[in-house]
Design a protein around this motif. Structure first.
Motif, short mmCIF file in Angstrom:
data_model
loop_
_atom_site.label_atom_id
_atom_site.label_comp_id
_atom_site.label_asym_id
_atom_site.label_seq_id
_atom_site.Cartn_x
_atom_site.Cartn_y
_atom_site.Cartn_z
N VAL A 72 0.85 -1.19 0.00
CA VAL A 72 0.00 0.00 0.00
C VAL A 72 0.88 1.24 0.00
CG1 VAL A 72 -1.75 1.30 1.28
CG2 VAL A 72 -1.83 -1.20 1.24
N ALA A 73 0.77 2.06 -1.02
CA ALA A 73 1.57 3.28 -1.09
C ALA A 73 1.20 4.21 0.05
CB ALA A 73 1.34 3.97 -2.44
N ALA A 74 2.21 4.85 0.63
CA ALA A 74 2.01 5.76 1.75
C ALA A 74 2.53 7.14 1.41
CB ALA A 74 2.72 5.23 3.00
N PRO A 75 1.79 8.19 1.75
CA PRO A 75 2.24 9.55 1.42
C PRO A 75 3.43 10.01 2.25
CG PRO A 75 0.22 9.64 2.70
CD PRO A 75 0.46 8.18 2.38
N GLU A 76 3.57 9.44 3.46
CA GLU A 76 4.67 9.83 4.35
C GLU A 76 5.29 8.59 4.97
OE1 GLU A 76 3.14 12.44 7.28
OE2 GLU A 76 2.52 14.00 5.86
N PRO A 77 6.57 8.64 5.27
CA PRO A 77 7.18 7.50 5.96
C PRO A 77 6.74 7.46 7.42
CG PRO A 77 8.77 9.28 5.71
CD PRO A 77 7.55 9.70 4.95
N GLY A 78 6.78 6.27 8.02
CA GLY A 78 6.42 6.15 9.42
C GLY A 78 5.63 4.89 9.69
N LYS A 79 4.86 4.94 10.76
CA LYS A 79 4.08 3.79 11.22
C LYS A 79 2.60 4.06 10.98
CE LYS A 79 3.63 3.29 15.65
NZ LYS A 79 3.97 2.99 17.05
N TYR A 80 1.90 3.08 10.39
CA TYR A 80 0.48 3.20 10.10
C TYR A 80 -0.30 2.14 10.88
CZ TYR A 80 1.48 6.53 6.41
OH TYR A 80 1.88 7.64 5.72
N VAL A 81 -1.48 2.54 11.36
CA VAL A 81 -2.33 1.64 12.15
C VAL A 81 -3.74 1.68 11.58
CG1 VAL A 81 -0.99 1.85 14.26
CG2 VAL A 81 -2.83 3.49 13.79
N VAL A 82 -4.55 0.73 12.01
CA VAL A 82 -5.94 0.64 11.54
C VAL A 82 -6.79 1.72 12.20
CG1 VAL A 82 -7.99 -0.82 11.44
CG2 VAL A 82 -5.72 -1.83 11.16
N ALA A 83 -7.57 2.43 11.40
CA ALA A 83 -8.52 3.42 11.92
C ALA A 83 -9.93 2.86 11.95
CB ALA A 83 -8.47 4.70 11.08
N MET A 84 -10.26 1.96 11.03
CA MET A 84 -11.57 1.30 11.00
C MET A 84 -11.50 0.14 10.03
SD MET A 84 -15.39 2.95 10.51
CE MET A 84 -15.43 3.03 8.73
N ASP A 85 -12.27 -0.93 10.32
CA ASP A 85 -12.31 -2.04 9.37
C ASP A 85 -13.69 -2.67 9.38
OD1 ASP A 85 -12.02 -5.18 10.46
OD2 ASP A 85 -11.57 -3.64 11.95
N SER A 86 -14.15 -3.07 8.21
CA SER A 86 -15.50 -3.62 8.06
C SER A 86 -15.60 -5.07 8.51
CB SER A 86 -15.95 -3.51 6.60
OG SER A 86 -15.14 -4.32 5.75
N ASP A 87 -14.46 -5.68 8.85
CA ASP A 87 -14.46 -7.10 9.22
C ASP A 87 -14.56 -7.29 10.73
OD1 ASP A 87 -14.38 -9.76 8.15
OD2 ASP A 87 -12.38 -9.99 9.00
N GLY A 88 -14.80 -6.20 11.47
CA GLY A 88 -14.96 -6.32 12.91
C GLY A 88 -16.16 -7.17 13.29
N PHE A 89 -16.05 -7.89 14.39
CA PHE A 89 -17.16 -8.73 14.84
C PHE A 89 -18.43 -7.92 15.06
CE2 PHE A 89 -13.53 -11.40 16.41
CZ PHE A 89 -13.77 -12.50 15.60
N CYS A 90 -18.29 -6.70 15.58
CA CYS A 90 -19.47 -5.89 15.89
C CYS A 90 -20.18 -5.43 14.63
CB CYS A 90 -19.09 -4.69 16.74
SG CYS A 90 -17.92 -3.55 15.96
N PHE A 91 -19.51 -5.54 13.48
CA PHE A 91 -20.13 -5.18 12.20
C PHE A 91 -20.56 -6.41 11.40
CE2 PHE A 91 -16.77 -1.72 12.69
CZ PHE A 91 -17.63 -0.87 13.39
N GLY A 92 -20.56 -7.55 12.03
CA GLY A 92 -20.95 -8.78 11.34
C GLY A 92 -19.83 -9.41 10.55
N GLY A 93 -18.58 -9.04 10.84
CA GLY A 93 -17.43 -9.60 10.14
C GLY A 93 -16.82 -10.77 10.88
N HIS A 94 -15.60 -11.13 10.46
CA HIS A 94 -14.93 -12.30 11.01
C HIS A 94 -13.71 -11.96 11.86
CE1 HIS A 94 -17.40 -14.99 8.56
NE2 HIS A 94 -17.22 -14.14 7.56
#
Length: 376
Positions: free
Chosen positions: A277-299
């Motif tokens: 995944v191309a990144a605009p800046e160097p550094g560390k990236y973390v998850v801000a939101m994901d649709s696969d969360g259990f609370c959203f009916g994901g796995h």
């Protein structure tokens, strides 16, 4: 009303000669300029929104610049695109470039309200996105007490992805019609002679959202999470929007919007581990939101405690960026990443609190729900 021909038997390609000439209704344009000027002078906080499918240039520019003075326009082509794909095209044949073109086809500096569907699809005689996705299983298999079928799994995944990609790439505002955010299982039909003045379908069943073992509750939690994501990162109002990766074979889209990087994997069954995944800046990236969360009916396949460090791009560039990081992209999911602040110790704890909050979230109310952000 913008044109003498009223748009009848007329196709617009975007060339300026189609808008400015004898076909333009000058009186109508001047009237709209005057109306917008009066509205904004009388009520400076008022927002006016144009319903126009032609793409009239300067429609959403200030009157002082020679524009018609609207604040936003509706991107009316997006719902048609989704219905066409769901009705006529197999999932594995969805064109990634066609999808991006439909979402991003708007004039720069003229703000647009994006929506995947509206009241048009909810009214009797039409079908909402949820109806196209779930079909008869909207009535038989929306309880989490039952094991999800392939139809339900597909419907839950695509309903979340369709709404997120539309919000992320479709404009500077977001529109939802009441009930569509959680996949309301019935159409809306007002009392009329054709239904013998019945009130049976003149309603929205909010009880479906308030029942915590129903999948409608999970879809509603996802809608709430999208709103809160914009509240936190203000990506809707950001002029930064760049689709950095379009892969038709993998059915993957990667896009930057504001400080967020969205990774969409539309493939029906293929997961991608180590996806660059191309990144605009160097550094560390973390998850801000994901649709696969259990609370959203994901796995729950996305690990929020994972830290993704950038790597300098080989040969200087990767998708026009100097660095990239690698992620897991499960099939039919969208994950938003953000560059982590220097002190990121509480990120996983915040995620756990959000998960608990979404599992107890209640339904939103109101008619058309507008999510707009002023320019800063």
């Amino acid at each position: 009303m913008l044109y003498q021909h009223h748009g009848i038997n007329t196709a617009f390609s975007g060339h300026y000669h189609e808008y400015f000439g004898p076909q333009a209704d000058v009186d109508a344009c001047v009237y709209l300029m005057m109306a917008n000027e009066v509205i904004h002078e009388t009520h400076p906080d008022a927002i006016t929104i144009a319903e126009d499918v032609s793409g009239m240039p300067t429609l959403c520019r200030p009157v002082q610049e020679g524009g018609l003075g609207f604040d936003y326009r509706l991107n009316m082509a997006i719902p048609d695109t989704w219905i066409r794909l769901l009705k006529e095209v197999r999932d594995e044949d969805w064109g990634m470039m066609d999808l991006v073109n439909a979402l991003c086809n708007r004039r720069y500096t003229e703000k647009t309200v994006a929506y995947a569907e509206s009241h048009d699809q909810a009214l009797v005689g039409d079908k909402t996105i949820a109806m196209w996705l779930f079909d008869a299983e909207m009535y038989t298999n929306m309880s989490t007490l039952n094991e999800a079928t392939a139809v339900t799994e597909r419907g839950m995944s695509l309903h979340k992805m369709i709404r997120m990609v539309t919000m992320a790439l479709g404009g500077e505002g977001w529109l939802n019609f009441m009930g569509n955010e959680f996949g309301h299982p019935e159409w809306l039909d007002f009392p009329r002679e054709g239904n013998e003045w019945s009130h049976k379908h003149c309603r929205r069943q909010w009880s479906l959202v308030d029942t915590d073992h129903m999948r409608y509750c999970q879809l509603n939690a996802w809608d709430k999470a999208m709103m809160e994501l914009d509240d936190k990162y203000k990506f809707l109002s950001s002029p930064t929007q760049w689709v950095t990766h379009i892969d038709q074979e993998q059915q993957v889209l990667v896009a930057e919007r504001g400080p967020l990087i969205f990774v969409f994997n539309w493939h029906p069954h293929q997961d991608y581990e180590g996806l660059k995944v191309a990144a605009p800046e160097p550094g560390k990236y973390v998850v801000a939101m994901d649709s696969d969360g259990f609370c959203f009916g994901g796995h729950g396949r996305i690990h929020w405690d994972a830290e993704h460090f950038t790597t300098p791009a080989e040969e200087g560039k990767f998708n026009e960026r100097d660095q990239y990081f690698q992620v897991l992209a499960p099939s039919r999911t969208v994950v938003a990443y953000v560059k982590a602040p220097e002190n990121n110790q509480s990120h996983h704890q915040q995620h756990q609190q959000q998960q608990q909050q979404y599992t107890t979230s209640s339904s939103s109310t109101g008619n058309e729900q507008w999510g707009t952000r002023p320019e800063h």
